[in-house]
Each structure stands twice: as structure tokens, then as C-alpha cells.
Design an enzyme around this catalytic site. Structure first.
Site, short mmCIF file in Angstrom:
data_model
loop_
_atom_site.label_atom_id
_atom_site.label_comp_id
_atom_site.label_asym_id
_atom_site.label_seq_id
_atom_site.Cartn_x
_atom_site.Cartn_y
_atom_site.Cartn_z
N ASP A 62 0.77 -1.23 -0.03
CA ASP A 62 0.08 0.28 -0.02
C ASP A 62 0.74 1.36 0.06
O ASP A 62 1.76 1.42 0.76
CB ASP A 62 -0.68 0.12 1.46
CG ASP A 62 -2.26 0.32 1.06
OD1 ASP A 62 -2.63 0.71 0.00
OD2 ASP A 62 -3.05 0.03 2.00
N GLU B 76 -14.22 -0.46 -1.64
CA GLU B 76 -14.50 -0.47 -0.03
C GLU B 76 -15.68 0.14 0.26
O GLU B 76 -15.93 1.25 0.00
CB GLU B 76 -13.19 0.13 0.71
CG GLU B 76 -13.42 0.16 2.18
CD GLU B 76 -12.21 0.36 2.99
OE1 GLU B 76 -11.15 0.25 2.26
OE2 GLU B 76 -12.10 0.33 4.15
O1 KIV Z 1 -4.73 -0.71 4.24
C1 KIV Z 1 -5.50 -1.74 4.09
O2 KIV Z 1 -5.42 -2.85 4.88
C2 KIV Z 1 -6.40 -1.67 3.06
C3 KIV Z 1 -7.51 -2.83 2.93
C4 KIV Z 1 -8.47 -2.63 3.89
C5 KIV Z 1 -8.16 -2.87 1.60
O3 KIV Z 1 -6.10 -1.04 2.16
#
Ligand code: KIV
Length: 262
Positions: A81, A179
Site C-alpha cells: 500500500d 471498499e
Molecule cells: O490498508 C489496508 O489494509 C487496505 C485494505 C483494507 C483494503 O487498504
């Protein structure tokens, strides 16, 4: 799991189970359970670092956790991410930061946002960095959204989400996280695009699902959205174990002879 296999799953109508992980121990457990896609989510800001939201998570912190996961994953597709402000300011900065995740061992990155992110996605994919999009309730925009609320409930917002999904697919995204959006909106998006949709609070018609590991294991209960299903109660088990340990130390029962050297 490669990006191509991930995408093939949609064509084969095989649902994708995705989960977050932030360290080596849980990465091994996730893989032993046969889960083939791991997201190193910036949700670690909440469930690991104890912060109220994901906004303060830094590049260095994400890179550290990505290294722990990527170096212990044997087969899983590892998606990192991109944290807040690592890709928003400019396309150039976004590309450089995305590249650092691949250098650390991730196979792909994920970023939040709609059509406005298409130039970032195009630039990344054109130099070999696979990107997953994230639409709907995007936690890095929590202040603009006024909290963690379901998105796309009114017609024109739903239409905008569908349009965003098509734009991100056209920009080269290999998949999309959806989401906290209504079931019907997620279904329309899933039907309209050829890349896999991974839902979290987006109903059963997505091509796959993702949950935060600490939520599904019942380790984190400070805030549990409606869409979380708790598959174990590890917090209860951990509390019982720690209380028993404390009691036994205080009562002189631990260590016993069997835990002692002679
Ligand atoms: O940061 C995270 O874990 C996410 C998921 C909830 C999709 O973006």
C-alpha cells in the site's frame, strides 16, 4: 501468484481471497492457509501502530513492513500500500516511491483514488510497476469523507464510482479494491470491467474479498465495521494466556521442574 494469474482468476470465475499481513510470522501463517495474495496495508497504522487512522504512516514504515512480508512470502503475490502523501503530490514522486516498493520485494503497489490518479497509474504501469486501484471508502480521505462511511449510496455518486473504475482500468490498473459501497454498485462495477474487483464491505459479487488480518483473527476490536467477519477470537485466547502466566509467576507455579535445568 503472479499478476497474470491474479487476473486470470476473474476469467476462470475463481474467487480471490486476499488478506493483509505486516510481518514474517503472519505471512507464513497466511501462506500455510493457502492464501495467495497478501496486501501490506497501511491499515498497519491502526492495528499495529495504534493510531486513529492511516494518515501518519510513512514510506519508511511501509517499506520496513513490506520487506518483512516480501522476504518471507514464498508464493504469494505481495502488494504494498502506498501511504498518504507518497503519491498525491506529483506523478514523478509517485513513480519514484512506487519503485522503492518493488525494489524492497513487493510485486505491485496499491493507491487510493479515482480518475485523478489515472496519470500516476499510467506512468507506473508504463515502466513495469503493476498498480491496484482503491475506490469507494478510501481511508486516506477520511477527513474529506467525514468519517468511515459507506460511499456511492446515491445514484450520481454510484455512477461516478463506475466511471472511475473504467478510467482506472483504462489507465492500466491490474485490479481494484472496492471498499464500503452498496452490493449493487460493486456488482455493476465488477460486471463492467475486465480486471478483478476485490471487495471489503462491497458484497458478494466482487471477484474476491480482502480483510484486515487482525480483524478476521479477532485480535483487534477497538473498531469493528459491519463488513468484518471475525473467524477466530485470538484476543480472548491471548488475554487468557497472559493472565494465567501472570498468576503462575506471582504464585510461584511457573517455572516448574519441567521448565528448569538441573
Ligand atoms: O490498508 C489496508 O489494509 C487496505 C485494505 C483494507 C483494503 O487498504
Amino acid at each position: 501468484m503472479t499478476i497474470l494469474e491474479f487476473q486470470q482468476a476473474k476469467r476462470d470465475k475463481k474467487r480471490l481471497a486476499v488478506v493483509t499481513a505486516y510481518d514474517a510470522l503472519f505471512t507464513r501463517l497466511v501462506e500455510q492457509a493457502g492464501i495467495q495474495t497478501i496486501l501490506v496495508g497501511d491499515s498497519l497504522g491502526i492495528v499495529v501502530q495504534g493510531k486513529p487512522n492511516t494518515l501518519a504512516v510513512t514510506m519508511d514504515e511501509m517499506l520496513y513492513h513490506t520487506k518483512l512480508v516480501a522476504s518471507s512470502a514464498q508464493r504469494a503475490l505481495v502488494i504494498a500500500d502506498m501511504p498518504f502523501m507518497s503519491y498525491q503530490a506529483s506523478t514523478e514522486e509517485a513513480v519514484r516511491n512506487a519503485g522503492r516498493f518493488l525494489q524492497t520485494g513487493a510485486a505491485a503497489v496499491k493507491l487510493e483514488g479515482g480518475a485523478v490518479m489515472s496519470d500516476r497509474i499510467k506512468a507506473m504501469t508504463s515502466i513495469g510497476i503493476p498498480v491496484m486501484g482503491h475506490l469507494g471508502m478510501t481511508p486516506q480521505s477520511v477527513h474529506v469523507l467525514g468519517g468511515y462511511k459507506v460511499q456511492g449510496k446515491v445514484k450520481d455518486r454510484a455512477a461516478l464510482l463506475l466511471e472511475d473504475a473504467k478510467v482506472l482500468e483504462a489507465a492500466g490498473a491490474f485490479g481494484l479494491v472496492l471498499e464500503a459501497i452498496p452490493v449493487s454498485v460493486a456488482k455493476d462495477i465488477t460486471d463492467a470491467i475486465s480486471i478483478p474487483t476485490i471487495g471489503i464491505g462491497a458484497g458478494p459479487y466482487c471477484d474476491g474479498q480482502v480483510l484486515v488480518l487482525h480483524d478476521l483473527l479477532g485480535l483487534f476490536d477497538a473498531f469493528t465495521p459491519k463488513f468484518v467477519k471475525t473467524y477466530a477470537h485470538l484476543k480472548t485466547d491471548a488475554l487468557q494466556a497472559l493472565s494465567r502466566y501472570k498468576e503462575e509467576v506471582e504464585q510461584g507455579k511457573f517455572p516448574s521442574d519441567s521448565e528448569s535445568y538441573h
